[in-house]
Design a protein around this motif. Sequence first.
Motif, PDB file in Angstrom:
ATOM      1  N   SER A   1       0.829  -1.204   0.000  1.00  0.00           N
ATOM      2  CA  SER A   1       0.000   0.000   0.000  1.00  0.00           C
ATOM      3  C   SER A   1       0.864   1.254   0.000  1.00  0.00           C
ATOM      4  O   SER A   1       2.015   1.229   0.437  1.00  0.00           O
ATOM      5  CB  SER A   1      -0.914   0.015   1.226  1.00  0.00           C
ATOM      6  N   GLY A   2       0.291   2.349  -0.461  1.00  0.00           N
ATOM      7  CA  GLY A   2       0.990   3.627  -0.472  1.00  0.00           C
ATOM      8  C   GLY A   2       0.256   4.630  -1.339  1.00  0.00           C
ATOM      9  O   GLY A   2      -0.879   4.391  -1.775  1.00  0.00           O
TER      10      GLY A   2
ATOM     11  N   THR B   1       5.196   5.376  -0.825  1.00  0.00           N
ATOM     12  CA  THR B   1       4.835   5.718  -2.203  1.00  0.00           C
ATOM     13  C   THR B   1       4.881   4.479  -3.085  1.00  0.00           C
ATOM     14  O   THR B   1       5.841   3.706  -3.036  1.00  0.00           O
ATOM     15  CB  THR B   1       5.806   6.767  -2.783  1.00  0.00           C
ATOM     16  N   ILE B   2       3.836   4.302  -3.886  1.00  0.00           N
ATOM     17  CA  ILE B   2       3.831   3.275  -4.925  1.00  0.00           C
ATOM     18  C   ILE B   2       4.195   3.953  -6.225  1.00  0.00           C
ATOM     19  O   ILE B   2       3.449   4.813  -6.717  1.00  0.00           O
ATOM     20  CB  ILE B   2       2.455   2.602  -5.045  1.00  0.00           C
TER      21      ILE B   2
ATOM     22  N   GLY C   1      -4.304   7.289  -2.379  1.00  0.00           N
ATOM     23  CA  GLY C   1      -3.853   6.132  -1.639  1.00  0.00           C
ATOM     24  C   GLY C   1      -4.323   4.888  -2.363  1.00  0.00           C
ATOM     25  O   GLY C   1      -5.384   4.880  -2.992  1.00  0.00           O
ATOM     26  N   ALA C   2      -3.547   3.805  -2.299  1.00  0.00           N
ATOM     27  CA  ALA C   2      -3.923   2.605  -3.026  1.00  0.00           C
ATOM     28  C   ALA C   2      -3.359   1.356  -2.359  1.00  0.00           C
ATOM     29  O   ALA C   2      -2.338   1.409  -1.666  1.00  0.00           O
ATOM     30  CB  ALA C   2      -3.431   2.681  -4.468  1.00  0.00           C
TER      31      ALA C   2
ATOM     32  N   LYS D   1      -6.648  -0.972  -5.816  1.00  0.00           N
ATOM     33  CA  LYS D   1      -7.808  -0.409  -5.138  1.00  0.00           C
ATOM     34  C   LYS D   1      -7.430   0.943  -4.581  1.00  0.00           C
ATOM     35  O   LYS D   1      -6.623   1.049  -3.653  1.00  0.00           O
ATOM     36  CB  LYS D   1      -8.273  -1.331  -4.012  1.00  0.00           C
ATOM     37  N   MET D   2      -8.008   2.006  -5.155  1.00  0.00           N
ATOM     38  CA  MET D   2      -7.650   3.367  -4.788  1.00  0.00           C
ATOM     39  C   MET D   2      -8.617   3.942  -3.770  1.00  0.00           C
ATOM     40  O   MET D   2      -9.821   3.670  -3.803  1.00  0.00           O
ATOM     41  CB  MET D   2      -7.606   4.248  -6.041  1.00  0.00           C
TER      42      MET D   2
END
Length: 344
Positions: free
Chosen positions: A207-208, A239-240, A325-326, A338-339
């Motif tokens: 996640s990030g 962060t992604i 975020g996701a 999934k955001m």
Amino acid sequence: MIFPNPLKKGMTIGVASPSFGCTIEPYISRFNEALKKFAEYGYKVKVGDCCYKSDGIGISTNPKDAAAELTEFYCDPEIDAVISCGGGELMCETISYVDFERIKSAPAKWFMGYSDNTNFIYPLVTKCGVAAIYGNNFPGFGKPWEGPETDAWKLLEGNDFTVHGYEKFQSPETELTDPLSKYILNEEKILKVWKNGSFTKEKIEFSGTLLGGCLDVLAGLAGTRFDGIKDFNRENPKTIWILEACDLSPMDIRRSIWRLDECGFFANAAGFLIGRPLAAWKQEMMGVNQYNAVSDLLEKYHVPIVFDADLGHIDPAMPLVMGAGARVTVCGNDITVKMDLKNR
């Protein structure tokens, strides 16, 4: 991070041309079909004059005029969202004249585009704190709608913020004879996940906050006045990174990754989604390929690196909200993003 309001029928979408315009095929046919499609969906469209220009050098027109159009469209209270007319090569010259202070103070609205539009999306997210969609340019909506077009529309209207990858993709060597054809899905998608020094088949999740775009562009923006990565990293602990390449060779990809790393881009990396690279697809130069160009330099972060994701210039590509975020889930060749537009 500010998330723009969703679109509703009756609203107006502005089409600006900060990079290439729409003066050659297949873009002309697709552009005109997209105008019809949006009208059918109950939306008004305002087209900028620069969309029909081709008097520029490596760009639709004079960068000052392109920047003025983009700024005006984004700040116009009668325009509810802006979609880019196209990608290109020299939008970096356009943003030198974009009034980001005026844009930052204007009510937030969705901007969508990809490729060269990273020049606008990246500073919009990192400098202005406004989310944007890395997805279809306007002519992309002129073909028969499939996964990416439907997914992008759901994001714009706020109906669904979960995007799934697609089963197949269109080989870069594919020749399209009909500008209005569907994707020719002639290649099976195979995801490669790098974790802890090797490729793995295990299910992974991370996640990030989503951030990134076209690597060709990001490498040029790094360290300039349009680079807000330091402030972004202070506000986003994980962060992604979304990275995909257009014109870069395997060596160019490796050099670009090195540059971004040295500029501190990946300090908070929680994971990487790497799209299928266009020019470097299945290419090798002196032992450097599309995979080790990335993994050799980024494995030190000990986070998952997902290669050949449905992103970028080899269709189809998932639209993603930069700044959202996701949670990313990868299982075999399936990927789900999934955001969450509230929590980062």
